[in-house]
Write a protein that holds these residues in place. Structure first.
Motif, PDB file in Angstrom:
ATOM      1  N   TRP A  28      -2.031   9.483 -21.103  1.00 18.32           N
ATOM      2  CA  TRP A  28      -2.394   8.357 -20.245  1.00 18.32           C
ATOM      3  C   TRP A  28      -1.815   7.073 -20.820  1.00 18.32           C
ATOM      4  N   LYS A  29      -1.357   6.178 -19.934  1.00 16.25           N
ATOM      5  CA  LYS A  29      -0.723   4.933 -20.370  1.00 16.25           C
ATOM      6  C   LYS A  29      -1.339   3.723 -19.675  1.00 16.25           C
ATOM      7  N   ARG A  30      -1.329   2.608 -20.367  1.00 18.60           N
ATOM      8  CA  ARG A  30      -1.869   1.377 -19.803  1.00 18.60           C
ATOM      9  C   ARG A  30      -1.047   0.904 -18.599  1.00 18.60           C
ATOM     10  N   SER A  31       0.237   1.174 -18.611  1.00 19.62           N
ATOM     11  CA  SER A  31       1.114   0.709 -17.535  1.00 19.62           C
ATOM     12  C   SER A  31       0.710   1.274 -16.173  1.00 19.62           C
ATOM     13  N   ALA A  32       0.042   2.427 -16.168  1.00 15.85           N
ATOM     14  CA  ALA A  32      -0.374   3.044 -14.911  1.00 15.85           C
ATOM     15  C   ALA A  32      -1.421   2.201 -14.190  1.00 15.85           C
ATOM     16  N   ILE A  33      -2.201   1.424 -14.961  1.00 16.09           N
ATOM     17  CA  ILE A  33      -3.240   0.581 -14.349  1.00 16.09           C
ATOM     18  C   ILE A  33      -2.601  -0.474 -13.463  1.00 16.09           C
ATOM     19  N   GLY A  34      -1.591  -1.153 -14.012  1.00 15.39           N
ATOM     20  CA  GLY A  34      -0.913  -2.191 -13.243  1.00 15.39           C
ATOM     21  C   GLY A  34      -0.248  -1.640 -11.995  1.00 15.39           C
ATOM     22  N   GLU A  35       0.308  -0.443 -12.137  1.00 22.50           N
ATOM     23  CA  GLU A  35       0.971   0.180 -10.994  1.00 22.50           C
ATOM     24  C   GLU A  35      -0.031   0.507  -9.888  1.00 22.50           C
ATOM     25  N   LYS A  36      -1.238   0.960 -10.282  1.00 26.35           N
ATOM     26  CA  LYS A  36      -2.261   1.304  -9.307  1.00 26.35           C
ATOM     27  C   LYS A  36      -2.837   0.060  -8.636  1.00 26.35           C
ATOM     28  N   LEU A  37      -3.051  -0.996  -9.409  1.00 29.69           N
ATOM     29  CA  LEU A  37      -3.678  -2.203  -8.865  1.00 29.69           C
ATOM     30  C   LEU A  37      -2.722  -3.016  -7.996  1.00 29.69           C
ATOM     31  N   GLN A  38      -1.444  -2.808  -8.179  1.00 29.11           N
ATOM     32  CA  GLN A  38      -0.469  -3.583  -7.417  1.00 29.11           C
ATOM     33  C   GLN A  38      -0.324  -3.015  -5.999  1.00 29.11           C
ATOM     34  N   ASP A  39      -0.425  -3.888  -5.015  1.00 24.86           N
ATOM     35  CA  ASP A  39      -0.246  -3.442  -3.630  1.00 24.86           C
ATOM     36  C   ASP A  39       1.185  -2.982  -3.417  1.00 24.86           C
ATOM     37  N   ARG A  40       1.352  -1.810  -2.831  1.00 24.82           N
ATOM     38  CA  ARG A  40       2.690  -1.264  -2.610  1.00 24.82           C
ATOM     39  C   ARG A  40       3.350  -1.927  -1.407  1.00 24.82           C
ATOM     40  N   PRO A  41       4.628  -2.266  -1.523  1.00 26.59           N
ATOM     41  CA  PRO A  41       5.329  -2.842  -0.371  1.00 26.59           C
ATOM     42  C   PRO A  41       5.482  -1.805   0.730  1.00 26.59           C
ATOM     43  N   MET A  42       5.629  -2.278   1.961  1.00 22.77           N
ATOM     44  CA  MET A  42       5.792  -1.405   3.110  1.00 22.77           C
ATOM     45  C   MET A  42       6.726  -2.071   4.115  1.00 22.77           C
ATOM     46  N   CYS A  43       7.136  -1.313   5.119  1.00 26.85           N
ATOM     47  CA  CYS A  43       7.985  -1.838   6.190  1.00 26.85           C
ATOM     48  C   CYS A  43       7.243  -1.746   7.523  1.00 26.85           C
ATOM     49  N   LEU A  44       7.668  -2.574   8.464  1.00 28.00           N
ATOM     50  CA  LEU A  44       7.096  -2.561   9.802  1.00 28.00           C
ATOM     51  C   LEU A  44       8.203  -2.329  10.827  1.00 28.00           C
TER      52      LEU A  44
END
Length: 430
Positions: A28-44
């Motif tokens: 387990w890595k700390r970097s995964a927390i930031g990746e999870k908390l960050q809203d993922r970009p999307m397209c419309l």
């Protein structure tokens, strides 16, 4: 009955400690927390189904504006769906990477329609204005100076124009509403209105009825001569619901180029575009600069989530495919009743996702092997060693340490590389 091979050695059975989770904590890595908390970009994607005429090669479900001039109620319903979707799926704070207005003919809309739609998008998607690209499809006869100026003011950064051919006879056989002169005028008007705020893409169709080496050469040369930033060459296919199929295949009243002729057209276009410093970012689109690529297409082909708004539109969210009703009347009724117009969907399996990423990712000419390994835990070059090795041996691709790259031969044959590898992957253990 399935034959089960006898084990060569007896299993060394032991009573082992309880395994409470997987993977173990040490991975387990700390970097995964930031990746999870960050809203993922999307397209419309917003679908505008209306057209002024049905082209002879068109196989899409479109609505003839002359028969059903219902732009206002459709735009109203589309605005209501935007709000419903943003609320239902909690999308209001998601970063918007790219927006794409497709059709049909989006440029049929009037200035106030665009203003209402963009205003609704801004209201319901808080990060709308931070997008990387805002693209819109246009048709020569449906644009005007004031409409283009409005689009530029609203933030459109890429205009994709369906020209198809610059040869008068080919244009007429295709059932297009414009002529050569009007095509040139529309491109010039768009270039002036953009004032550097947008890039322009021209669509050409190779293999149209009546096309010859001479007519195709002229269209390619004319497209390059306009100086647009991007040129797309699609292969014309005579689907059974098109006028081309009826007249060219069933009745044999018009001449449709065969597969070898069409391949020759594409080969010529590839050579000319390369000589004029247009570089491919997909197997059918060449640009003067990689930044002129379609951000919407480039990213959804790499698995970025996107939501489709409008009649018959579809999207991909949270490993689900979702599609709206293709019935225009039902679409309006459902949305006006405060419900989502979704009628069908599909939930991806893990294997589906791998197949999709390979099939679509290969369209982009360079497939990231490290990204695939990071995403799925498998090395594609090991999992699909047989088809990849054969494709490389026959000159369709080169395989490096980090990526698979399509050669000119691979580009010329379109989806062949992606289809070959993805089909092998799909059939594994099936």
């Amino acid at each position: 009955m399935i034959a089960i091979a006898e084990p060569r050695t007896k299993l060394d059975a032991q009573r082992i400690p309880l395994t409470p989770n997987y993977p173990p904590f040490k991975k387990w890595k700390r970097s995964a927390i930031g990746e999870k908390l960050q809203d993922r970009p999307m397209c419309l994607y917003l679908h505008i189904p209306f057209c002024t005429q049905r082209c002879s090669f068109c196989y899409y479900k479109t609505v003839d504006l002359k028969e059903r001039p219902e732009l206002d109620p459709y735009v109203d319903a589309l605005c209501k769906e935007i709000k419903l979707v943003a609320d239902r799926f909690d999308l209001g704070n998601r970063p918007i990477h790219a927006i794409y207005f497709g059709g049909g003919t989006p440029s049929l809309l009037q200035e106030h329609h665009f203003e209402k739609l963009v205003g609704t998008l801004r209201e319901n998607f808080k990060q709308f204005d931070n997008h990387q690209q805002f693209a819109l499809e246009a048709e020569p006869l449906t644009i005007s100076k004031s409409k283009l100026e409005t689009l530029a003011q609203l933030g459109v950064t890429r205009l994709s124009m369906g020209i198809q051919s610059f040869v008068e006879d080919i244009i007429q056989l295709s059932g297009r509403g414009h002529n050569q002169k009007q095509a040139y005028r529309a491109i010039e008007m768009a270039q002036k209105a953009g004032q550097g705020k947008w890039t322009i893409n021209i669509d050409l169709l190779s293999g149209l009825a009546g096309e010859t080496d001479e007519t195709w050469k002229k269209s390619v040369e004319c497209a390059i001569g306009t100086g647009v930033e991007s040129i797309t060459v699609y292969q014309m296919e005579a689907f059974t619901n098109t006028d081309f199929y009826k007249q060219g295949v069933r009745e044999e009243k018009i001449n449709l180029p065969d597969a070898e002729q069409e391949k020759g057209f594409m080969q010529y276009a590839m050579g000319e575009l390369t000589r004029q410093n247009y570089i491919p970012w997909s197997f059918f689109t060449y640009t003067k600069n990689n930044s002129d690529r379609s951000e919407y297409i480039y990213n959804i082909w790499q698995g970025m989530e996107f939501y489709g708004l409008g009649v018959s539109a579809f999207g991909s969210m949270d490993n689900f495919l979702l599609q709206n009703t293709s019935d225009l009347d039902k679409y309006g009724e459902i949305v006006n009743a405060g419900e989502l117009p979704l009628v069908r969907g599909y939930k991806f399996t893990c294997q589906d996702l791998m197949v999709r990423d390979v099939l679509l990712g290969m369209k982009l000419l360079r497939f990231d092997l490290n990204k695939f390994k990071s995403q799925y835990g498998f090395k594609l070059e090991s999992l699909c060693a047989q088809p990849l090795g054969q494709l490389e041996a026959e000159g369709f691709i080169t395989i490096g340490n980090d990526e698979v790259t399509l050669t000119d031969k691979g580009i010329l044959h379109g989806d062949f590389v992606g289809y070959t590898v993805s089909e092998y992957l799909r059939k594994l253990h099936s």
